[in-house]
Write an enzyme that holds these catalytic residues in place. Structure first.
Site, PDB file in Angstrom:
ATOM      1  N   LYS A 102      33.578  15.775 124.498  1.00 16.93           N
ATOM      2  CA  LYS A 102      32.995  16.786 123.602  1.00 16.93           C
ATOM      3  C   LYS A 102      32.105  16.069 122.586  1.00 16.93           C
ATOM      4  O   LYS A 102      31.002  16.515 122.265  1.00 16.93           O
ATOM      5  CB  LYS A 102      34.108  17.569 122.895  1.00 16.93           C
ATOM      6  N   HIS A 112      32.789  13.308 107.738  1.00 13.74           N
ATOM      7  CA  HIS A 112      32.553  14.708 108.043  1.00 13.74           C
ATOM      8  C   HIS A 112      32.649  15.549 106.767  1.00 13.74           C
ATOM      9  O   HIS A 112      31.794  16.365 106.470  1.00 13.74           O
ATOM     10  CB  HIS A 112      33.603  15.158 109.048  1.00 13.74           C
ATOM     11  N   ASP A 122      18.999  24.299 130.155  1.00 11.80           N
ATOM     12  CA  ASP A 122      20.235  25.023 130.473  1.00 11.80           C
ATOM     13  C   ASP A 122      21.423  24.100 130.185  1.00 11.80           C
ATOM     14  O   ASP A 122      21.843  23.312 131.027  1.00 11.80           O
ATOM     15  CB  ASP A 122      20.189  25.419 131.960  1.00 11.80           C
ATOM     16  N   GLU A 177      26.793  22.248 113.905  1.00 14.98           N
ATOM     17  CA  GLU A 177      27.956  21.491 113.393  1.00 14.98           C
ATOM     18  C   GLU A 177      27.556  20.411 112.388  1.00 14.98           C
ATOM     19  O   GLU A 177      26.741  19.533 112.692  1.00 14.98           O
ATOM     20  CB  GLU A 177      28.711  20.858 114.572  1.00 14.98           C
TER      21      GLU A 177
HETATM   22  C1  MEV Z   1      33.925  16.362 116.844  1.00 13.94           C
HETATM   23  O1  MEV Z   1      32.913  17.331 116.998  1.00 13.94           O
HETATM   24  C2  MEV Z   1      33.785  15.281 117.881  1.00 13.94           C
HETATM   25  C3  MEV Z   1      34.909  14.232 117.876  1.00 13.94           C
HETATM   26  O2  MEV Z   1      36.163  14.873 118.004  1.00 13.94           O
HETATM   27  C4  MEV Z   1      34.632  13.322 119.055  1.00 13.94           C
HETATM   28  C5  MEV Z   1      35.750  12.336 119.345  1.00 13.94           C
HETATM   29  O3  MEV Z   1      36.909  12.594 118.984  1.00 13.94           O
HETATM   30  O4  MEV Z   1      35.427  11.306 119.958  1.00 13.94           O
HETATM   31  C6  MEV Z   1      34.940  13.464 116.592  1.00 13.94           C
END
Ligand code: MEV
Length: 454
Positions: free
Chosen positions: A279, A392, A295, A102
């Site tokens: 995430k 990003h 793992d 990513e």
């Molecule tokens: C994207 O890979 C991760 C985010 O969505 C984490 C978050 O929203 O805190 C930017």
């Protein structure tokens, strides 16, 4: 004023001037060519020349090794590996290998770690060292009898398991340490019993050994109690072996500190936000797990189960602002190994471990927690200020530029134009890149102010 740090090359404490606190051993790493990056890593002792050559020539290719890992092998799936810079964890300079596809994860980690090293610090600790194996009795005949007999024979069971199965762990200072009975009410009114076997796996992740111990104990438990064991398997919800990381940012602007605290509250109260927040935390953790051959599914399962331990899924991080300070805490089960399995056999995993210079599995899990927390901080800072798209997409521009087919000479021109478009429209696509390239090549006349925007 000076500050003592550990020199990455010599591992000796050195005195560093406040003036150069901003720069890490890898300052400007991203601007180096690929060859220069290898040279730099060899120079600072993160890689040997042979390891650099291994990576340069495409890494692992031997399918024979893949055959040892899985079945029906047809090849390897290559994931990019990068280096997160600027990490100083518990006062130690650490080169962080991240295997991830990513865009922006490596850059965001490095950028946020730079901010933290300039105005704060990262500390970590482990809470507990025991993993859990489960021996389930789906429907107990006599719970009182089971309770009494287990209590009476607990020490014998522990000794037997250590003697016959976990002797390797015992020799390394670990082994089975406790057996605990849990009782669960079934919906039909009967009782389910779950016997938890607690073991210290030392530097192994411990999955195989704890499964073996549980299966070994099945027979003796059935014989002693007259109950029927239905299944034996480890638990990934290892709340007996937690890792905690703490980030403190000193002198943070009040507005920013409060925004991040508020974002943390959102992730704590709303499971929809908590999932995305977590995430983002795993964006920092999984790439280390992959790079070190660990793992990551087990860690993911454990972290998310722990996040839901109150009955509601919540953030595994908390950020609080207090009198000019921002304090972040991550606490989760991050059970990893530094010996055995893929970790030992995969040459790139070995390389990653030596780059990290970890001396134990506990230390690796602490690094994972620290990077996850820093990654979370970077995301929350961006989300509560400029938004996530800006950073990003800036990084994504290069991918789009190459995807559109720009040559080395055209790349800077296309990138610059796409950055302008991004500033104006707040979005960018491959179509933009294709159109800009066409303009630059003269297929479409360039007129100021028009373009690729539509
Ligand atoms: C994207 O890979 C991760 C985010 O969505 C984490 C978050 O929203 O805190 C930017």
């Amino acid at each position: 004023m000076g500050r003592t740090i550990v020199d990455i090359k010599t591992s000796q404490p050195t005195l560093r001037n406040e003036a150069d606190v901003e720069t890490s051993a890898l300052a400007g790493f991203g601007k180096l060519s690929q060859d220069e990056r290898y040279e730099k890593l060899v120079e600072i002792g993160a890689l040997t020349a042979a390891e650099a050559q291994h990576l340069k020539s495409g890494g692992l290719k031997d399918l024979g090794l893949a055959e040892k890992f899985i079945e029906n092998v047809i090849g390897y799936f290559q994931v990019p590996m990068g280096i997160a810079t600027n990490f100083r964890i518990d006062g130690r300079e650490i080169v962080i290998p991240l295997a991830v596809e990513e865009t922006s994860i490596v850059a965001a980690a490095s950028k946020t770690a730079k901010w933290v090293r300039e105005v704060g610090e990262i500390t970590t600790e482990t809470l507990g060292e025991l993993i859990i194996g489960q021996i389930q009795i789906a429907r107990v005949r006599d719970i009182a009898n089971l309770r009494t007999k287990l209590q009476m024979s607990k020490a014998d069971f522990i000794n037997m398991a250590n003697r016959d199965v976990a002797h390797g762990l015992v020799a390394r200072g670990g082994g089975v340490e406790d057996i605990v009975l849990r009782e669960i009410d079934r919906p039909d009114g009967d009782k389910m019993a779950v016997i938890h076997v607690h073991a210290n796996p030392c530097d192994a992740m411990g999955a195989n050994i704890i499964n073996q111990v549980c299966e070994y104990l099945k027979g003796p438990i059935q014989e002693l109690t007259g109950e029927t064991v239905t299944m034996c398997i480890l638990s990934n919800l290892v709340d007996t072996k937690l890792t905690r990381a703490k980030v403190v940012i000193h002198d943070i602007e009040e507005d920013l500190g409060k925004r991040i605290e508020e974002a943390s509250l959102f992730a704590n109260l709303d499971p929809y936000r908590a999932a995305t927040n977590n995430k983002g935390v795993m964006n920092g953790i999984d790439p280390i797990l992959i790079a070190t051959g660990n793992d990551w599914r087990a860690v993911e399962a454990g972290v998310h189960a722990y996040a839901a331990r109150s009955g509601q899924y919540r953030s595994i991080t908390t950020w609080t602002y207090q009198a000019g300070k921002l304090i972040g805490i991550l606490e989760a089960p991050i059970v990893v190994g530094t010996v055995g399995g893929v970790t030992k056999l995969h040459p790139t995993a070995q390389m990653s471990l030596s780059m990290l210079k970890v001396s134990s599995a506990a230390e690796l899990s602490r690094i994972c927690a620290a990077v996850g927390l820093v990654q979370n901080l970077g995301a929350l800072k961006a989300l509560t200020t400029v938004g996530i798209i800006e950073g990003h997409m800036k990084l994504h521009i290069r991918n789009l530029t190459l995807g559109a087919g720009a040559s080395e000479r055209e790349v800077p021109l296309v990138q610059k134009r796409l950055e302008e478009i991004l500033m104006l429209t707040k979005r960018i696509s491959l179509q933009n890149a294709v159109e800009v390239l066409r303009e630059i090549r003269g297929a479409v006349p360039v007129s100021p102010g028009t373009s690729a925007l539509t």
